[in-house]
Write a protein that holds these residues in place. Structure first.
Motif, short mmCIF file in Angstrom:
data_model
loop_
_atom_site.label_atom_id
_atom_site.label_comp_id
_atom_site.label_asym_id
_atom_site.label_seq_id
_atom_site.Cartn_x
_atom_site.Cartn_y
_atom_site.Cartn_z
N PHE A 128 -2.97 8.46 5.77
CA PHE A 128 -3.93 7.93 4.73
C PHE A 128 -3.26 6.84 3.83
CE2 PHE A 128 -4.93 12.38 5.95
CZ PHE A 128 -6.24 12.41 6.04
N VAL A 129 -4.27 5.86 3.71
CA VAL A 129 -3.81 4.53 2.98
C VAL A 129 -4.34 4.81 1.80
CG1 VAL A 129 -5.41 3.09 4.12
CG2 VAL A 129 -3.30 2.29 2.93
N GLU A 130 -3.89 4.13 0.48
CA GLU A 130 -4.39 3.86 -0.70
C GLU A 130 -3.73 2.65 -1.40
OE1 GLU A 130 -2.91 6.67 -4.01
OE2 GLU A 130 -2.76 7.85 -2.04
N ASN A 131 -4.64 1.63 -1.92
CA ASN A 131 -3.80 0.66 -2.71
C ASN A 131 -3.15 1.06 -3.67
OD1 ASN A 131 -4.33 -1.23 -5.16
ND2 ASN A 131 -4.39 -2.60 -3.11
N ASP A 163 -7.86 4.43 -6.61
CA ASP A 163 -7.76 5.72 -6.09
C ASP A 163 -8.38 5.91 -5.02
OD1 ASP A 163 -6.40 6.57 -8.81
OD2 ASP A 163 -8.26 6.94 -9.75
N ASN A 164 -8.75 4.98 -4.06
CA ASN A 164 -9.54 5.19 -2.97
C ASN A 164 -8.51 5.42 -1.74
OD1 ASN A 164 -11.52 5.14 -1.08
ND2 ASN A 164 -11.56 2.93 -0.89
N GLN A 165 -8.43 6.83 -1.45
CA GLN A 165 -7.53 7.18 -0.21
C GLN A 165 -8.32 7.41 0.91
OE1 GLN A 165 -5.37 11.02 0.21
NE2 GLN A 165 -3.37 9.85 0.10
N HIS A 166 -8.06 6.99 1.96
CA HIS A 166 -8.71 7.04 3.18
C HIS A 166 -8.02 7.05 4.51
CE1 HIS A 166 -8.92 2.91 2.41
NE2 HIS A 166 -8.91 2.51 3.74
N LYS A 167 -8.37 7.56 5.62
CA LYS A 167 -7.59 7.66 6.79
C LYS A 167 -7.66 6.32 7.67
CE LYS A 167 -8.66 11.04 9.54
NZ LYS A 167 -9.17 11.77 10.81
N ASP A 201 0.79 -1.32 0.00
CA ASP A 201 0.05 -0.01 -0.06
C ASP A 201 0.79 1.15 -0.13
OD1 ASP A 201 -2.32 -1.50 0.01
OD2 ASP A 201 -2.67 -1.06 2.13
N ILE A 202 0.35 2.12 -0.44
CA ILE A 202 1.06 3.72 -0.51
C ILE A 202 0.39 4.26 0.82
CG2 ILE A 202 1.17 5.80 -1.51
CD1 ILE A 202 1.16 4.35 -4.26
N VAL A 203 0.93 5.06 1.62
CA VAL A 203 0.51 5.88 2.63
C VAL A 203 1.01 7.27 2.47
CG1 VAL A 203 0.52 3.99 4.19
CG2 VAL A 203 2.40 5.46 4.23
N GLU A 204 0.22 8.28 2.86
CA GLU A 204 0.66 9.55 2.95
C GLU A 204 0.29 9.98 4.46
OE1 GLU A 204 -0.15 13.98 0.92
OE2 GLU A 204 -1.87 12.48 0.72
N LEU A 205 1.36 10.51 5.23
CA LEU A 205 1.47 11.22 6.63
C LEU A 205 0.96 12.62 6.28
CD1 LEU A 205 3.81 8.81 6.61
CD2 LEU A 205 3.46 9.06 8.93
N VAL A 206 0.17 13.07 6.91
CA VAL A 206 -0.15 14.59 6.95
C VAL A 206 -0.14 15.00 8.35
CG1 VAL A 206 -1.87 16.39 6.44
CG2 VAL A 206 -1.48 14.49 4.92
#
Length: 132
Positions: free
Chosen positions: A99-102, A106-110, A76-81
């Motif tokens: 936030f994680v997204e496969n 395109d479904n990014q969610h916390k 998975d790809i993660v984005e830390l904010v």
């Protein structure tokens, strides 16, 4: 510029985004992101945001209520904010959301959230005002 206006401007500037991929070496026996790895990533993103806010030496003094709402799979790809949420006299509280997204959707969610508190230090390693 008023102190309140300065704080708002610095808070906006300090927002920090870090994007990572969960590779197998960072996972546990369930093939999901190891919780300790997530905490380290969150602390690092929070530290960067707090440093951008005050540009002073800082130490982490507290991590509050870290909620692991969902496991994050290898690949998975993660984005830390990280955002400064509160400014005290010598401390800064930073909210961090992961936030994680496969990789193929395109479904990014916390998935994970928590807050970290830092204290600014002077040259004698004593607490010092974060502003000024």
């Amino acid at each position: 510029m008023s102190n309140e206006a300065l704080i708002i401007k610095r808070m906006e500037y300090a927002v920090t985004r870090v994007t990572k991929t969960v590779f197998p070496g960072r996972t546990n026996h369930h093939n999901t992101l190891f919780g300790g790895e997530a905490l380290a990533w969150m602390d690092e993103a929070a530290f960067i945001a707090a440093t951008r806010f005050c540009r002073k030496p800082l130490v982490t003094v507290c991590s509050d209520r870290v909620d692991f709402k969902e496991s994050i799979a290898a690949g998975d790809i993660v984005e830390l904010v990280a955002r400064v949420a509160h400014v005290g006299r010598t401390s800064i509280k930073v909210q961090v959301d992961i936030f994680v997204e496969n990789m193929y959707n395109d479904n990014q969610h916390k998935a994970i959230s928590g807050s970290f508190t830092f204290v600014a230090l002077d040259e004698d390693r004593k607490p010092t005002p974060v502003l000024g």
